[in-house]
Design a protein around this motif. Structure first.
Motif, mmCIF file in Angstrom:
data_model
loop_
_atom_site.group_PDB
_atom_site.id
_atom_site.type_symbol
_atom_site.label_atom_id
_atom_site.label_comp_id
_atom_site.label_asym_id
_atom_site.label_seq_id
_atom_site.Cartn_x
_atom_site.Cartn_y
_atom_site.Cartn_z
ATOM 1 N N PRO A 9 40.222 33.344 -18.803
ATOM 2 C CA PRO A 9 39.857 33.162 -17.389
ATOM 3 C C PRO A 9 38.476 32.534 -17.189
ATOM 4 O O PRO A 9 38.103 32.245 -16.056
ATOM 5 C CB PRO A 9 39.867 34.597 -16.849
ATOM 6 N N LEU A 10 37.741 32.323 -18.264
ATOM 7 C CA LEU A 10 36.385 31.819 -18.145
ATOM 8 C C LEU A 10 36.358 30.294 -18.160
ATOM 9 O O LEU A 10 37.128 29.649 -18.872
ATOM 10 C CB LEU A 10 35.507 32.352 -19.279
ATOM 11 N N ARG A 11 35.430 29.727 -17.388
ATOM 12 C CA ARG A 11 35.208 28.271 -17.385
ATOM 13 C C ARG A 11 33.756 28.006 -17.761
ATOM 14 O O ARG A 11 32.863 28.748 -17.342
ATOM 15 C CB ARG A 11 35.494 27.688 -15.989
ATOM 16 N N LEU A 12 33.559 26.957 -18.536
ATOM 17 C CA LEU A 12 32.218 26.625 -19.006
ATOM 18 C C LEU A 12 32.006 25.124 -18.955
ATOM 19 O O LEU A 12 32.841 24.352 -19.442
ATOM 20 C CB LEU A 12 32.015 27.163 -20.428
ATOM 21 N N TRP A 13 30.902 24.716 -18.356
ATOM 22 C CA TRP A 13 30.510 23.308 -18.302
ATOM 23 C C TRP A 13 29.269 23.118 -19.163
ATOM 24 O O TRP A 13 28.332 23.914 -19.086
ATOM 25 C CB TRP A 13 30.186 22.880 -16.877
ATOM 26 N N SER A 14 29.257 22.068 -19.966
ATOM 27 C CA SER A 14 28.101 21.748 -20.803
ATOM 28 C C SER A 14 27.547 20.398 -20.368
ATOM 29 O O SER A 14 28.295 19.415 -20.268
ATOM 30 C CB SER A 14 28.517 21.707 -22.280
ATOM 31 N N VAL A 15 26.248 20.347 -20.104
ATOM 32 C CA VAL A 15 25.586 19.129 -19.634
ATOM 33 C C VAL A 15 24.419 18.823 -20.569
ATOM 34 O O VAL A 15 23.530 19.659 -20.758
ATOM 35 C CB VAL A 15 25.063 19.298 -18.188
ATOM 36 N N THR A 16 24.408 17.638 -21.156
ATOM 37 C CA THR A 16 23.319 17.234 -22.034
ATOM 38 C C THR A 16 22.169 16.714 -21.182
ATOM 39 O O THR A 16 22.352 15.811 -20.368
ATOM 40 C CB THR A 16 23.781 16.165 -23.026
ATOM 41 N N THR A 17 20.979 17.304 -21.368
ATOM 42 C CA THR A 17 19.851 17.000 -20.488
ATOM 43 C C THR A 17 18.652 16.483 -21.271
ATOM 44 O O THR A 17 18.415 16.889 -22.414
ATOM 45 C CB THR A 17 19.408 18.241 -19.687
ATOM 46 N N GLY A 18 17.893 15.617 -20.612
ATOM 47 C CA GLY A 18 16.567 15.245 -21.081
ATOM 48 C C GLY A 18 16.543 14.373 -22.325
ATOM 49 O O GLY A 18 17.574 14.115 -22.957
ATOM 50 N N PRO A 19 15.347 13.916 -22.711
ATOM 51 C CA PRO A 19 15.197 13.019 -23.851
ATOM 52 C C PRO A 19 15.498 13.680 -25.186
ATOM 53 O O PRO A 19 15.785 12.988 -26.173
ATOM 54 C CB PRO A 19 13.728 12.587 -23.777
#
Length: 214
Positions: A9-19
């Motif tokens: 039931p879990l949702r996870l978003w991964s966002v690559t950030t910064g230099p």
């Protein structure tokens, strides 16, 4: 907006950030409540993600306090009106964020101190989502990881094919390896590992192939 990873039931978003290409994570349960973990940079993008998904963020959780993991903390805590949680052993690193970023000639907004401390075994609940903190120092003195059924948010402890650096102030190679074996490799083999940099992996894949763990 990218589709989330799902674990039951879990949702996870991964966002690559910064230099330094740090992975910030947004995780939520079925009722849309959740946490933002390690918002390292690109506060605007992360705020757009939160608003686009409709996740009601209950707090900002930090695996550790190296500057590339905390660079968006201040604008996001103000925009979302939520508290910040950090293990107290990393407070010195946290307060040195701007100084550390300056060595790389990178812009950085120094966040105000966290509202709350993280302790080993502590649980964080948002609706039907529960995360459990496990202490795993070695890359940083107060490093923690967060577990939920089927996944672990590993910060800079275990990567696909690698482990966290231990040549930084407060690092300890033997301590990191011991913690990985005790806290991560004891999880079910199909547990998804979401690291602070690079692609996701699994406990079993790293146990079998990671050169640092053989």
């Amino acid at each position: 907006m990218s589709a989330p990873f799902t674990h039951g039931p879990l949702r996870l978003w991964s966002v690559t950030t910064g230099p330094i290409q740090e992975n910030a994570l947004l995780i939520a349960g079925t009722d849309g409540q959740g946490f933002l973990i390690d918002p390292g940079d690109d506060a605007g993008r992360l705020l757009t993600l939160v608003r686009g998904t409709g996740v009601a963020v209950q707090g900002i959780l930090l695996t550790h306090a190296h500057f590339d993991h905390i660079g968006a903390v201040q604008p996001l805590r103000e925009a979302l009106r939520v508290p910040v949680w950090l293990h107290p052993a990393d407070l010195e690193l946290y307060r040195a964020g701007a100084q550390s970023a300056a060595r790389w000639n990178l812009p950085f907004t120094q966040p105000a101190d966290p509202e709350h401390e993280i302790t080993a075994g502590q649980t964080f609940t948002a609706g039907d989502l529960t995360l459990t903190a496990r202490a795993l120092p070695g890359h940083a003195p107060g490093h923690v990881v967060f577990t939920a059924p089927g996944l672990v948010i590993a910060g800079d402890t275990l990567f696909r094919g690698g482990i966290g650096r231990t040549d930084l102030p407060g690092g300890n190679h033997a301590q990191l390896l011991r913690g990985i074996r005790e806290e991560l490799l004891t999880l079910p083999g199909d547990t998804a590992v979401y690291p602070g940099h690079g692609p996701r992996t699994t406990v079993d894949f790293e146990a079998r192939t990671n050169p640092y763990l053989q």
